[in-house]
Design an enzyme around this catalytic site. Structure first.
Site, PDB file in Angstrom:
ATOM      1  CG  HIS A  68      -1.916   0.980   1.370  1.00 54.37           C
ATOM      2  ND1 HIS A  68      -1.684   2.258   1.799  1.00 54.37           N
ATOM      3  CD2 HIS A  68      -3.254   0.916   1.103  1.00 54.37           C
ATOM      4  CE1 HIS A  68      -2.824   2.937   1.804  1.00 54.37           C
ATOM      5  NE2 HIS A  68      -3.792   2.148   1.387  1.00 54.37           N
ATOM      6  CD  GLN A  80      -6.934  -4.522   4.081  1.00 60.25           C
ATOM      7  OE1 GLN A  80      -7.922  -5.110   4.534  1.00 60.25           O
ATOM      8  NE2 GLN A  80      -7.017  -3.310   3.567  1.00 60.25           N
ATOM      9  CE  LYS A 102      -7.240  -0.042   6.118  1.00 56.03           C
ATOM     10  NZ  LYS A 102      -7.912   0.376   4.892  1.00 56.03           N
ATOM     11  CB  CYS A 150      -3.579   3.281  -1.743  1.00 59.80           C
ATOM     12  SG  CYS A 150      -4.733   4.591  -1.424  1.00 59.80           S
ATOM     13  CG  ASP A 205       0.474  -2.436   6.082  1.00 59.36           C
ATOM     14  OD1 ASP A 205      -0.474  -2.521   6.892  1.00 59.36           O
ATOM     15  OD2 ASP A 205       0.403  -1.817   5.007  1.00 59.36           O
TER      16      ASP A 205
HETATM   17  C1  LIG Z   1      -2.500  -2.861   3.499  1.00 59.15           C
HETATM   18  C2  LIG Z   1      -2.821  -1.503   4.009  1.00 59.15           C
HETATM   19  N1  LIG Z   1      -1.898  -0.815   4.675  1.00 59.15           N
HETATM   20  C3  LIG Z   1      -2.138   0.407   5.158  1.00 59.15           C
HETATM   21  C4  LIG Z   1      -3.348   1.030   4.984  1.00 59.15           C
HETATM   22  C5  LIG Z   1      -3.534   2.420   5.497  1.00 59.15           C
HETATM   23  O1  LIG Z   1      -4.493   2.496   6.482  1.00 59.15           O
HETATM   24  P1  LIG Z   1      -4.985   3.897   7.032  1.00 59.15           P
HETATM   25  O2  LIG Z   1      -5.399   4.692   5.845  1.00 59.15           O
HETATM   26  O3  LIG Z   1      -6.120   3.549   7.924  1.00 59.15           O
HETATM   27  O4  LIG Z   1      -3.849   4.516   7.764  1.00 59.15           O
HETATM   28  C6  LIG Z   1      -4.341   0.358   4.290  1.00 59.15           C
HETATM   29  C7  LIG Z   1      -5.645   1.002   4.062  1.00 59.15           C
HETATM   30  O5  LIG Z   1      -6.223   0.953   3.006  1.00 59.15           O
HETATM   31  C8  LIG Z   1      -4.072  -0.941   3.797  1.00 59.15           C
HETATM   32  O6  LIG Z   1      -4.990  -1.622   3.109  1.00 59.15           O
END
Ligand SMILES: Cc1ncc(COP(=O)(O)O)c(C=O)c1O
Lengths: 148, 421
Positions: free
Chosen positions: B136, B218, B241, B379, B215
């Protein structure tokens, strides 16, 4: 309940499937690229401009049905128009897709895109090509990104 | 015979009464265009159960006060609830101690915290950070910024080609050297749903002395994650999430790291003593929580954790696996659908395109029937580049989704085909 067919009218579907002037213009003297990074829509506009008159116009690129149809119909509407007339078209078209206020006498077929104003995130799809033409006319060759 | 026994045991522990679960979510009771809302964009954010909404209301109506300062009783209650939430989160991921749980604004802020407080002080020219092409943007940009500031180098583990949604792990061995200071990697892909073999990657990283950041934005919401079993150094996720409020996320880090790291932001709460010339820092975790924190949101996240525990993470995971199998089968049998990613271990996220239809047109048409899916680059532009598509459509599921909603998705796709093709 709204009907999605107000957005995807037959004319829009036809133009998106079989876009007009979808080619590289060999004798173009102006061109510009438009990019909508959010959707990944890309368009290149080719213009043949003589004495402030758009003698010919074509495009290449990829995008959603709305952006393709909008570009295709735009090219059919701009042939033979002066730069000043383009500016008037631009303003009226922009007003239509943002507010729904339509001047179908001036816009003709382009009025089919009036449904876009119901979907704010799609406005940039409909206006990308217009911004790109504006850029081609002003700067010749420059990459632009819509900000709407 | 053996099989029957196994099945019945499985059914007992895995049973999710989805209709009952759905009744806990006020938003899911709504209709759009006369159809119930089918929320299939859970990788982006999730809906909130009544208990979480009630908890927010309880905080604001009964003990709204600042934390860690007030002498009066509602202030003490707010502090207690806030720290209880930290304990719940800590237990949820089996952290060794609540002090290793930092509340942030989300996964993004948590990664940035590491990139500043650890990265800016530990990286120098010649050092390397290893990420993947599957990240991401929130796990790419902070490292691009960090290497710009420190002169370190950013390297990528590529996607396996032809793209099947997995990583090319052979290249891990090539890229992992004693120059590697950090491996930052997505636990579960938000585009393909692939669950990466992080345990293996962590072992490999440790063998060259590199730290590992996971990270888990998910993964934590959908399955049991145990930071001690994984032995990762950093792990991040977002509350919104996992049924919690927006505006709260979590950084877990090993205690020794947190103690040695510089603060992220300066302000109130994070200090021990302040003089005109210099200051000393508060203990962890507060050293990293400058200013008035997101008190209500953290407490709300605590309630979400309780709710998830009550449903049972294994049961949630099993329900989602069932949905995923069903969705894969149904989409495979829907005309013109191209599915992306077929890793052997996957969470409930499925990316696809419909030949001849741009994802935005598809999402717009599905929306008319009350079906919310995501269309775009999610993203993750490096992935789109590898797939050689501008965008994909993505359906992502949670415990409250049903097979009926997947049927509606497939009917919607056929409707779009009839309209546009
Ligand atoms: C794999 C992953 N990492 C990081 C994020 C970022 O999360 P946030 O926008 O809540 O900080 C997301 C959100 O879409 C994600 O899917």
């Amino acid at each position: 309940m709204y009907d999605i067919r107000e957005l995807y009218q037959q004319l829009i579907i036809d133009h998106s499937k079989n876009p007009k002037n979808f080619t590289v213009l060999k004798d173009a003297n102006r061109s510009a690229n438009g990019d909508n990074p959010l959707c990944g829509d890309k368009v290149t506009i080719y213009l043949k401009l003589e004495d402030d008159v758009i003698q010919d116009i074509s495009f290449q690129g990829s995008g959603c049905a709305i952006s393709k149809a909008s570009t295709s119909i735009m090219t059919t509407s701009l042939k033979g128009k002066t730069v000043e007339e383009f500016q008037t078209f631009f303003d009226i078209f922009h007003q239509m897709v943002t507010t729904g206020k339509t001047d179908s006498i001036v816009l003709g077929k382009l009025a089919v895109l009036s449904g876009v104003h119901q979907y704010p995130v799609r406005v940039k799809c409909a206006t990308l090509a217009w911004h790109t033409v504006k850029n081609a006319l002003e700067d010749g060759i420059r990459k632009i990104a819509t900000t709407e | 015979m053996l099989k029957t026994v196994k099945n019945s045991v499985k059914n007992d522990s895995n049973f999710i009464d989805v209709e009952k679960v759905r009744r806990d979510f006020p938003l899911l009771q709504n209709h759009y265009n006369g159809r119930p809302i089918a929320f299939l964009d859970n990788a982006a954010t999730t809906q909130k159960p009544q208990v979480v909404l009630d908890k927010l209301n309880e905080f604001y109506t009964q003990y709204n006060a600042n934390v860690h300062r007030a002498i009066y009783h509602i202030g003490e209650q707010a502090t207690r609830e806030y720290e209880d939430a930290r304990k719940k989160v800590s237990d949820f991921i089996n952290a060794p101690d609540p002090s290793t749980i930092i509340f942030t604004r989300g996964a993004t802020e948590a990664i940035n915290l590491v990139a500043y407080s650890w990265g800016r002080h530990n990286l120098s020219p010649g050092d390397e950070i290893l990420i993947t092409e599957m990240e991401h943007h929130s796990n790419i940009i902070p490292w691009q910024l960090a290497v710009k500031d420190t002169g370190a180098t950013l390297r990528y583990i590529p996607l396996h080609l032809p793209v099947d949604g997995t990583l090319d792990l052979q290249s891990l061995e090539v890229n992992l050297t004693n120059r590697t200071k950090l491996v930052a990697i997505v636990h579960q892909s938000n585009v393909f749903g692939t669950i990466n073999p992080v345990k293996k990657i962590i072992k490999a990283a440790q063998s060259v002395g590199a730290l590992v950041l996971l990270d888990s934005a998910q993964s934590v919401p959908h399955s049991k994650v145990d930071v001690q079993a994984l032995d990762c150094d950093f792990l991040v996720f977002s509350g919104h999430k996992m049924m919690g409020p927006s505006g709260v996320g979590v950084l877990y880090a090993k205690e020794t790291l947190l103690n040695s790291m510089e603060p992220f932001m300066g302000g109130g709460e994070m200090i021990s003593t302040v003089s005109m010339e210099y200051s000393t820092w508060n203990d962890i975790p507060w050293k990293f929580e400058a200013g008035t924190p997101n008190i209500a949101q953290a407490i709300g996240l605590g309630a979400a954790v309780d709710y998830l525990n009550e449903l049972n993470m294994e049961s949630i995971h099993a329900h989602e696996n069932e949905l995923m199998d069903y969705a894969s089968d149904m989409l495979k049998n829907t005309p013109r659908v191209i599915l992306y990613g077929n890793g052997s271990k996957r969470g409930a996220i499925i990316s696809f395109n419909v030949e001849g239809i741009h994802p935005h047109d598809l999402a717009q048409i599905l929306d008319q029937d009350g079906i919310a899916v995501r269309a775009g680059h999610h993203c993750a532009q490096p992935i789109m580049k590898r797939l050689n598509v501008p965008a994909t459509t993505r359906a992502s599921f949670y415990v409250y989704n049903t097979k009926d909603e997947i049927d509606r998705l497939c009917e919607g796709i056929e409707k779009a085909i009839n309209l546009l093709c």
